[in-house]
Design a protein around this motif. Structure first.
Motif, mmCIF file in Angstrom:
data_model
loop_
_atom_site.group_PDB
_atom_site.id
_atom_site.type_symbol
_atom_site.label_atom_id
_atom_site.label_comp_id
_atom_site.label_asym_id
_atom_site.label_seq_id
_atom_site.Cartn_x
_atom_site.Cartn_y
_atom_site.Cartn_z
ATOM 1 N N LEU A 119 68.105 3.739 -58.834
ATOM 2 C CA LEU A 119 68.560 2.563 -59.557
ATOM 3 C C LEU A 119 68.196 1.283 -58.824
ATOM 4 N N GLU A 120 68.093 0.234 -59.600
ATOM 5 C CA GLU A 120 68.099 -1.131 -59.090
ATOM 6 C C GLU A 120 69.492 -1.660 -59.364
ATOM 7 N N ALA A 121 70.112 -2.293 -58.372
ATOM 8 C CA ALA A 121 71.542 -2.550 -58.462
ATOM 9 C C ALA A 121 71.919 -3.800 -57.688
ATOM 10 N N PRO A 122 73.150 -4.274 -57.881
ATOM 11 C CA PRO A 122 73.621 -5.425 -57.095
ATOM 12 C C PRO A 122 73.639 -5.106 -55.607
ATOM 13 N N PRO A 123 73.604 -6.130 -54.748
ATOM 14 C CA PRO A 123 73.609 -5.907 -53.292
ATOM 15 C C PRO A 123 74.806 -5.097 -52.808
ATOM 16 N N ALA A 124 75.903 -5.106 -53.573
ATOM 17 C CA ALA A 124 77.107 -4.389 -53.139
ATOM 18 C C ALA A 124 76.860 -2.905 -52.937
ATOM 19 N N ILE A 125 75.913 -2.315 -53.668
ATOM 20 C CA ILE A 125 75.658 -0.876 -53.542
ATOM 21 C C ILE A 125 75.089 -0.563 -52.162
ATOM 22 N N VAL A 126 74.046 -1.283 -51.760
ATOM 23 C CA VAL A 126 73.417 -1.037 -50.465
ATOM 24 C C VAL A 126 74.374 -1.412 -49.329
ATOM 25 N N LYS A 127 75.045 -2.560 -49.467
ATOM 26 C CA LYS A 127 75.996 -2.967 -48.438
ATOM 27 C C LYS A 127 77.123 -1.948 -48.297
ATOM 28 N N GLY A 128 77.623 -1.464 -49.427
ATOM 29 C CA GLY A 128 78.702 -0.481 -49.388
ATOM 30 C C GLY A 128 78.254 0.835 -48.788
ATOM 31 N N PHE A 129 77.036 1.248 -49.097
ATOM 32 C CA PHE A 129 76.497 2.469 -48.496
ATOM 33 C C PHE A 129 76.432 2.329 -46.977
ATOM 34 N N GLU A 130 75.950 1.197 -46.501
ATOM 35 C CA GLU A 130 75.819 0.999 -45.048
ATOM 36 C C GLU A 130 77.189 0.913 -44.385
ATOM 37 N N ASN A 131 78.121 0.235 -45.019
ATOM 38 C CA ASN A 131 79.459 0.130 -44.436
ATOM 39 C C ASN A 131 80.145 1.493 -44.347
ATOM 40 N N THR A 132 79.964 2.304 -45.394
ATOM 41 C CA THR A 132 80.612 3.616 -45.430
ATOM 42 C C THR A 132 79.970 4.593 -44.455
ATOM 43 N N SER A 133 78.645 4.552 -44.383
ATOM 44 C CA SER A 133 77.919 5.517 -43.552
ATOM 45 C C SER A 133 77.763 5.054 -42.114
ATOM 46 N N GLY A 134 77.962 3.759 -41.857
ATOM 47 C CA GLY A 134 77.833 3.238 -40.501
ATOM 48 C C GLY A 134 76.404 3.107 -40.023
ATOM 49 N N VAL A 135 75.457 2.975 -40.959
ATOM 50 C CA VAL A 135 74.044 2.853 -40.594
ATOM 51 C C VAL A 135 73.510 1.500 -41.054
#
Length: 414
Positions: free
Chosen positions: A286-302
């Motif tokens: 998907l192409e998505a709002p920045p919140a998706i990538v930011k949330g993935f990084e915050n949750t995964s710690g990467v």
């Protein structure tokens, strides 16, 4: 927009059929790896294998829901040199190249409509910018076309592009499955399928052989046992008011990461919910709002190593150590939930080498999500990897599309 059960789905399709089709079986084609260069075993492109010309030349198709005609690249394939920087890479990623001089059945026509193609291409405000120029600029051709073991026509009409019209990373030859699809119309007229219906499941790749799964394209029906649970059906709408050039707009209400301990982490706030256009030929999830990538990084710690410029152009790269191992669930406002396996949205970095070989960098993984900013006004997209967890059916006779959770099964005609 409505949610229907599977029985209602079948009745809608049968009622819309142009002719009785009880004895006409749908045509089923694999979406699979195809070797492009005979001397290089790993020169692979995933798509629908076909043959064009006499003798047959192997090419690879991708289904395009917004195009009415089919377009086949020849020795002028117009790959974007900033992304694809050798002729060999271009040949592999385009799914081989057509040679008219090598085909005894080649015939150049006056124009695509007189050859039997569609006189108008479906297009929209945000579609590939060159679609509007294809009919006037391309070489109109008739030649023999076989898809798998099915001979579609001894004189199938198609266009050979003469401009750089698509994104250079979209790759293989476009199979037009739009509302006035030349391919679907040809097969219905010949009695090979009973209705202008097509269905797709992308399959599973980049995993061990035991877990890999070819996808499938079904023309004239769908795989009834690849679906289970709720079905989401909506009218096709190609108007600019929807902003969706494929006619298939949905609203994404929730994106959750599924933690292995059973908890879920929501990545979208209610204000971040977004409309998305279903574009199954696109190379990402998907192409998505920045919140998706930011949330993935915050949750995964990467933290990302930067954008990907490989086959999954536009995704984000991460170090493969200590990767997040949970799935992702995308929920539509209709209530339909689609769970994407971890190994289908977080995959090893993959590209095509200069000699045409598919190569991997297992020290890096790609998150198959691109950031799309609302200020640019274009709709976000759900791409091919959405259909590793869902099944899509488009019924042009009924004017609808349906998204369904998938399960293995048998093929039903519509």
């Amino acid at each position: 927009m409505i949610v229907v059960d599977l029985l209602s789905l079948v009745l809608i399709g049968v009622a819309a059929s142009a002719m009785p089709c009880g004895e006409i079986q749908p045509l089923v084609f694999p979406i699979t790896d195809v070797q492009i260069i005979p001397s290089i075993s790993n020169s692979l492109t995933k798509g629908i294998p076909a043959s064009i010309g006499t003798p047959g030349q192997t090419i690879v198709f991708l289904p395009w829901p917004e195009l009415n005609n089919t377009w086949i690249y020849d020795e002028q394939p117009y790959c974007d040199p900033s992304i694809i920087f050798s002729d060999t890479i271009c040949r592999v990623r385009r799914g081989n190249l057509y040679s008219d001089v090598s085909s005894s059945s080649y015939h150049k026509a006056e124009d695509i409509p007189s050859a039997g193609g569609a006189p108008v291409e479906t297009q929209g405000k945000y579609a590939e910018t060159g679609i509007s120029k294809l009919l006037d600029s391309s070489v109109p051709v008739q030649d023999t076309l076989d898809i798998g073991s099915v001979q579609v026509s001894e004189s199938f009409p198609f266009g050979v592009p003469r401009l750089s019209w698509d994104h250079g990373y979209t790759i293989s030859h476009p199979m037009g499955l739009g509302s006035n699809s030349t391919l679907l119309n040809t097969l219905v007229k010949a009695g090979r399928i009973g209705s202008r219906v097509w269905s797709i499941f992308w399959g599973r790749m980049w995993v061990d052989a035991d877990d890999a799964m070819d996808g499938s394209l079904v023309l004239g029906g769908y795989d009834s046992q690849k679906v289970i649970g709720k079905n989401y059906t909506q009218r096709l709408d190609y108007s600019d008011t929807t902003g969706c050039w494929t006619g298939m707009r949905v609203n994404v209400a929730s994106v959750k990461l599924n933690i292995r301990d059973g908890d879920d982490v929501e990545l979208l706030s209610p204000s971040d919910a977004f409309d998305a256009c279903i574009v199954p030929q696109r190379q990402l999830l998907l192409e998505a709002p920045p919140a998706i990538v930011k949330g993935f990084e915050n949750t995964s710690g990467v933290s990302s190593l930067g954008p990907s410029y490989g086959i999954h152009w536009g995704g984000y790269l991460y170090d493969s150590t200590n990767l997040f191992d949970g799935d992702m669930t995308i929920s539509l406002s209709s209530g339909l939930e689609v769970r994407i396996p971890n190994n289908q949205y977080l995959v090893p970095y993959v590209d095509v080498d200069r000699n045409g070989s598919r190569i991997f960098n297992n020290s890096q993984h790609e998150l198959l999500v691109a950031i799309s900013y609302a200020k640019y006004d274009a709709p976000r997209t759900l791409g091919r990897y959405f259909f590793t967890g869902a099944y899509l059916m488009v019924n042009h006779d009924a004017g609808t599309f349906t998204i369904i959770n998938y399960l293995y099964g048998h093929y039903n005609n519509l």
